[in-house]
Design a protein around this motif. Structure first.
Motif, PDB file in Angstrom:
ATOM      1  N   THR A 187     -27.581 -15.602   0.379  1.00 33.04           N
ATOM      2  CA  THR A 187     -28.993 -16.217   1.039  1.00 33.04           C
ATOM      3  C   THR A 187     -29.586 -15.294   2.169  1.00 33.04           C
ATOM      4  O   THR A 187     -30.690 -15.446   2.665  1.00 33.04           O
ATOM      5  CB  THR A 187     -28.832 -17.623   1.469  1.00 33.04           C
ATOM      6  N   GLU A 188     -28.657 -14.365   2.487  1.00 36.06           N
ATOM      7  CA  GLU A 188     -28.797 -13.448   3.684  1.00 36.06           C
ATOM      8  C   GLU A 188     -29.865 -12.428   3.215  1.00 36.06           C
ATOM      9  O   GLU A 188     -30.473 -11.587   3.820  1.00 36.06           O
ATOM     10  CB  GLU A 188     -27.724 -12.810   4.315  1.00 36.06           C
ATOM     11  N   GLU A 195     -29.359 -20.126  -1.682  1.00 35.49           N
ATOM     12  CA  GLU A 195     -28.898 -20.847  -0.462  1.00 35.49           C
ATOM     13  C   GLU A 195     -27.490 -20.460  -0.347  1.00 35.49           C
ATOM     14  O   GLU A 195     -26.965 -20.619   0.891  1.00 35.49           O
ATOM     15  CB  GLU A 195     -28.955 -22.276  -0.778  1.00 35.49           C
ATOM     16  N   VAL A 196     -26.740 -19.898  -1.071  1.00 35.63           N
ATOM     17  CA  VAL A 196     -25.293 -19.450  -1.132  1.00 35.63           C
ATOM     18  C   VAL A 196     -25.045 -18.227  -0.587  1.00 35.63           C
ATOM     19  O   VAL A 196     -25.873 -17.266  -1.162  1.00 35.63           O
ATOM     20  CB  VAL A 196     -24.756 -19.758  -2.524  1.00 35.63           C
ATOM     21  N   THR A 197     -24.314 -17.903   0.396  1.00 34.69           N
ATOM     22  CA  THR A 197     -24.187 -16.818   0.956  1.00 34.69           C
ATOM     23  C   THR A 197     -23.324 -15.633   0.272  1.00 34.69           C
ATOM     24  O   THR A 197     -22.603 -16.054  -0.510  1.00 34.69           O
ATOM     25  CB  THR A 197     -23.580 -17.012   2.514  1.00 34.69           C
ATOM     26  N   GLY A 221     -27.416  -9.084  -0.420  1.00 35.05           N
ATOM     27  CA  GLY A 221     -27.528  -9.884   0.448  1.00 35.05           C
ATOM     28  C   GLY A 221     -27.096  -9.534   1.936  1.00 35.05           C
ATOM     29  O   GLY A 221     -25.691  -9.792   1.797  1.00 35.05           O
TER      30      GLY A 221
END
Lengths: 374, 374
Positions: A187-188, A195-197, A221
């Protein structure tokens, strides 16, 4: 370095660099990484020119092409004209944007207020045809399962097909569809993202696809340093897929005001918003992103590509005004970039970024190894 | 392992385990890690009992205590009574919650509908006094800069003070305030968290505090496996601070229905919402979290501790009904947990979790080291 993926792609360091700028692609490939040109914004003729230039620069070294062919979009399968799609945009959206612009002292009534979206899904096949006439070593689709014609072209030519995923469920779908390389993007990340990092997504995706077929996973990400790439390899990734970090290289065509915004931004100056394309994408916070949900009081955006059709021409105009010093436009202007922007503090040549990645990767590996010494 | 932080805390493996359950704290400490008891929900007497039990179990091995003393909260410095604080809750919030409960076939009109919040900031000092009468080796504050009395106690006793941060700006503030250990916690963490992901936050925090003073940084947020801990050390962290992973251990007091929810959840089943305490915290998605912003159409929550005062007693009752099989309550029930829940798929003894962490950490270090072989 000598890993499986280095052997497979003929590279020295498994750093994949996504960029819309041919200079970055060539510089990374020539420095031992793997450049990937984002082709979606080009016409087929333009793409041919860009790839011809890259071919001359890299002299047989490997590079790839990325095309966005969304798996889902408004009007899919209905074969709609631009006008028919435009009719699906409620009138009050135009009014809402007019008010937002007026509140920022911007009058662009003489400008086109709507444009065909490159995300409407109908240009991918012709771009891919062009790319396949160049010695590309990878074709990627950045949004959803690659279209059948890309998977088919991969089988016929032997060129690996990559796809970006933001959730393990998508990774499973992609591997079943025949994809050769998974880019698991946290998500980054800048641009479209889930939505998951990254730290959670990489092990989750690797575990999820293991029972199906052995497919390498690149981490994406937030990765703008070699230590983050090393962390990704510790997590089980075969290497890193990067984007944002190239935006502040000397070669990038990023406009001067935008570069300054990037250099000054911290990781908390980005937001995941659907206000630009209709699908959630990460970008710098601005009065534009504040105007759309999930920002408090923001309006719910239209689905892809409708939101993109009304937002993109306006944002392009805003960019120009912002670069010219218009204060209202500078408050509205927003740019795709990941949370890693907080670690991007200096303009450097792309080659230097690659070399720093390698150095930092080695130091991180050494750090982890040292933690085991008794 | 023999790292600086292992020496400093007298541990074999720099895995810090935050838990509200004394059994988990003792098991992790006895397995070579460092258990930290979350003390906020206890009365001073209860806390004394818990710590006495831990002392008997760990026989001098190191453990710590974590207390939440928020730096900012509604009514801070005004010395308000419970009733005065309660008067600041608008009547229509009670109506809103009543409607939400009624829509889920829940009638709790016979139950207390409001409770003093353990997050109101006034119980920390007495809890800390109790803790300091036990041989604790760390005191931590989970929300904002530790109160002066904690920093002061640290100086007088020599016991290190830790603080959780979700942004580099906060880390700088904490180091300047005299904190000895920074826990940099990414947005993937369960409970209160910021917006920046662990992969970006760790290098950002380390770079930001470097010019001030040498302070070790633990990585937190999403870490439920040894490979993620190894990734954190590659990023420059001194070790890992974990919470969620202990919720599905045999020792944890997590109720059976909740455990099943955790085991079934993927990383996409959590959400960062202020609907529970008034500050954004990560928890399982439910009809409760959907009822509050930033969920589409959700209501803007009240500030800490007001939201907590109306939410917590209702949610506790919902939990009980959910455990009893009430379908409406099961839809509303929500639990603090991080995105790492997607990787928590089996109930295990806490000791086994520690041993698996070590094994997985070694494998990850080996993987990264192998990537360098020519």
């Amino acid at each position: 370095m000598k890993t499986e993926i280095c052997d497979q792609f003929g590279i020295e360091f498994p750093l994949f660099a996504f960029s819309h700028c041919r200079d970055v692609v060539a510089a990374v490939t020539n420095a031992g990484g793997f450049g990937v040109l984002g082709g979606t914004a080009y016409t087929p003729d333009q793409l041919h020119q860009e790839l011809t230039w890259i071919d001359e620069q890299v002299k047989g070294k490997p590079y790839g092409v990325d095309i966005i062919v969304p798996a889902k979009f408004e009007g899919k399968g209905e074969n709609l004209s631009f006008g028919q799609l435009a009719d699906r945009i409620p009138d009050d959206f135009r009014g809402f944007i007019n008010d937002l612009l007026a509140a920022h002292d911007i009058d662009i009534s003489d400008q086109p207020r709507m444009a065909a979206s490159s995300l409407s899904g109908d240009t991918g096949a012709s771009l891919l045809d062009v790319a396949l006439n160049h010695p590309i070593k990878l074709m990627a689709n950045a949004l959803g399962v690659p279209p059948d014609y890309m998977i088919e072209a991969g089988k016929q030519t032997g060129i690996p097909v990559a796809a970006l995923v933001g959730a393990k469920e998508h990774a499973i779908k992609q591997v079943n569809a025949g994809v050769d390389l998974i880019v698991a993007q946290g998500t980054e990340a800048g641009g479209h993202c889930g939505e998951v990092t990254t730290l959670v997504l990489i092990p989750e995706v690797i575990e999820a696809i293991k029972p199906i077929r052995e497919v390498p996973v690149l981490a994406a990400g937030g990765i703008v340093t070699g230590r983050q790439m090393a962390a990704s390899v510790a997590l089980g990734a075969a290497g890193a897929w990067t984007g944002s970090v190239w935006l502040t290289t000397e070669e990038a065509e990023t406009a001067p005001y935008t570069v300054q915004k990037f250099l000054a931004a911290t990781s908390r100056d980005t937001v995941r918003s659907a206000g630009r394309t209709g699908k959630p994408s990460r970008q710098l916070v601005s009065d534009w992103t504040d105007a759309w949900a999930p920002h408090e009081g923001g309006r719910q955006p239209l689905p892809l590509p409708l939101q993109n059709m009304i937002a993109e021409p306006v944002l392009r105009r805003i960019d120009k005004l912002a670069e010219g010093g218009h204060p209202g436009a500078q408050k509205l202007a927003t740019y795709f970039v990941g949370q890693g922007v907080g670690l991007m503090n200096k303009v450097k040549p792309a080659r230097e970024v690659v070399l720093e990645f390698i150095e930092d990767y080695l130091a991180a590996a050494e750090r982890l190894s040292r933690s085991l010494d008794d």
